[in-house]
Design a protein around this motif. Structure first.
Motif, PDB file in Angstrom:
ATOM      1  N   TYR A  65      10.609   8.467 -14.697  1.00 38.70           N
ATOM      2  CA  TYR A  65      11.697   8.217 -15.957  1.00 38.70           C
ATOM      3  C   TYR A  65      11.801   9.985 -16.749  1.00 38.70           C
ATOM      4  CZ  TYR A  65      12.129   3.433 -15.845  1.00 38.70           C
ATOM      5  OH  TYR A  65      11.694   2.143 -15.512  1.00 38.70           O
ATOM      6  N   GLU A 123      12.122   5.731 -24.984  1.00 38.92           N
ATOM      7  CA  GLU A 123      11.800   4.496 -25.385  1.00 38.92           C
ATOM      8  C   GLU A 123      10.114   3.850 -24.253  1.00 38.92           C
ATOM      9  OE1 GLU A 123      11.979  -0.657 -25.802  1.00 38.92           O
ATOM     10  OE2 GLU A 123      13.906   1.172 -26.936  1.00 38.92           O
ATOM     11  N   GLN A 124      11.189   4.169 -23.193  1.00 41.97           N
ATOM     12  CA  GLN A 124       9.982   3.844 -22.329  1.00 41.97           C
ATOM     13  C   GLN A 124       8.918   4.277 -21.333  1.00 41.97           C
ATOM     14  OE1 GLN A 124      10.639   0.312 -20.042  1.00 41.97           O
ATOM     15  NE2 GLN A 124      11.889   0.082 -21.326  1.00 41.97           N
ATOM     16  N   LYS A 160       6.489   3.986 -24.142  1.00 39.56           N
ATOM     17  CA  LYS A 160       5.752   2.508 -23.866  1.00 39.56           C
ATOM     18  C   LYS A 160       4.541   3.391 -23.049  1.00 39.56           C
ATOM     19  CE  LYS A 160       9.309  -0.692 -25.462  1.00 39.56           C
ATOM     20  NZ  LYS A 160       9.533  -2.255 -25.224  1.00 39.56           N
ATOM     21  N   MET A 161       4.883   3.704 -22.073  1.00 42.15           N
ATOM     22  CA  MET A 161       4.167   3.926 -20.885  1.00 42.15           C
ATOM     23  C   MET A 161       2.809   4.799 -20.996  1.00 42.15           C
ATOM     24  SD  MET A 161       6.358   4.129 -17.438  1.00 42.15           S
ATOM     25  CE  MET A 161       7.778   4.155 -17.537  1.00 42.15           C
ATOM     26  N   PHE A 221      17.221   4.069 -23.880  1.00 39.52           N
ATOM     27  CA  PHE A 221      15.990   3.304 -23.353  1.00 39.52           C
ATOM     28  C   PHE A 221      15.430   3.976 -22.644  1.00 39.52           C
ATOM     29  CE2 PHE A 221      15.493   1.727 -18.768  1.00 39.52           C
ATOM     30  CZ  PHE A 221      14.855   0.193 -19.461  1.00 39.52           C
ATOM     31  N   TYR A 222      15.582   5.463 -21.472  1.00 39.66           N
ATOM     32  CA  TYR A 222      14.265   5.751 -20.624  1.00 39.66           C
ATOM     33  C   TYR A 222      13.082   6.377 -21.487  1.00 39.66           C
ATOM     34  CZ  TYR A 222      16.546   4.926 -16.423  1.00 39.66           C
ATOM     35  OH  TYR A 222      16.985   3.710 -15.435  1.00 39.66           O
ATOM     36  N   LYS A 225       5.645   6.327 -11.655  1.00 34.58           N
ATOM     37  CA  LYS A 225       7.662   5.160 -12.605  1.00 34.58           C
ATOM     38  C   LYS A 225       7.192   6.466 -14.062  1.00 34.58           C
ATOM     39  CE  LYS A 225       8.569   1.272 -14.417  1.00 34.58           C
ATOM     40  NZ  LYS A 225       8.457  -0.227 -14.690  1.00 34.58           N
ATOM     41  N   LEU A 226       6.099   6.850 -15.106  1.00 37.28           N
ATOM     42  CA  LEU A 226       6.510   7.364 -15.670  1.00 37.28           C
ATOM     43  C   LEU A 226       7.037   8.746 -15.527  1.00 37.28           C
ATOM     44  CD1 LEU A 226       5.809   8.280 -18.342  1.00 37.28           C
ATOM     45  CD2 LEU A 226       3.296   8.697 -18.407  1.00 37.28           C
TER      46      LEU A 226
END
Length: 167
Positions: free
Chosen positions: A42, A11-12, A15-16, A8-9, A38-39
């Motif tokens: 993560y 993938e996030q 995306k970021m 999940f992380y 946030k990046l």
């Protein structure tokens, strides 16, 4: 479970990073500033999961090995606080006693509202202390049927006074 979080992380993060590329092309600095923190967080989580540390940084096993923090004082000294509370209660009792005496002298009705207003003590204090509560209820029962000072001051108009008031 950690593998699910890891995917999940990751993938996030991907995306970021793609969003940042788009923002840079559009020269939009503010969204990059917002997303960069946030990046960074993560990426820390992803690295932690890969190193077996868990989402919160340190794995549960490692956290259990850390020295325990000292708890609250096992023998607190509360003598001063207790003494102050007792003194405060005694002062409140004196205020209530004086207020009741004043209400009796002024021939006012004795009830919780009047005693509270006259003494400056809360009604909850009066209700929570059984001696005061019983005393006020006893005095209130004694006054049933008696007229207050305000009622005594009001005298009905006589027939002649009523005629004078008529237009």
């Amino acid at each position: 479970m950690d593998q699910t979080f890891l995917s999940f992380y990751e993938e996030q993060v991907h995306k970021m990073e793609e969003d940042i590329k788009i923002y840079k092309r559009a020269k939009r600095e503010r969204p990059i500033e917002l997303i960069s923190e946030k990046l960074k967080r993560y990426k820390q989580i992803v690295n932690g999961l890969k190193n077996g540390e868990g989402i919160y940084g340190i794995s549960k096993e490692k956290r259990e090995d850390l020295p325990k923090k000292e708890g609250l004082n096992k023998n607190p000294n509360i003598k001063g606080i207790s003494r102050h509370a007792k003194e405060k209660t005694e002062v409140a009792y004196q205020k209530v006693d004086k207020a009741i005496k004043d209400l009796i002298n002024e021939k006012e009705m004795i009830n919780f509202n009047h005693v509270s207003n006259k003494s400056g003590v809360s009604k909850s204090f009066l209700y929570n202390h059984s001696e005061l509560r019983d005393r006020i209820e006893h005095l209130r029962k004694q006054q049933i049927g008696l007229k207050s000072a305000k009622q005594l001051k009001k005298k009905p108009l006589t027939h002649q006074k009523m005629l004078l008031l008529l237009p």
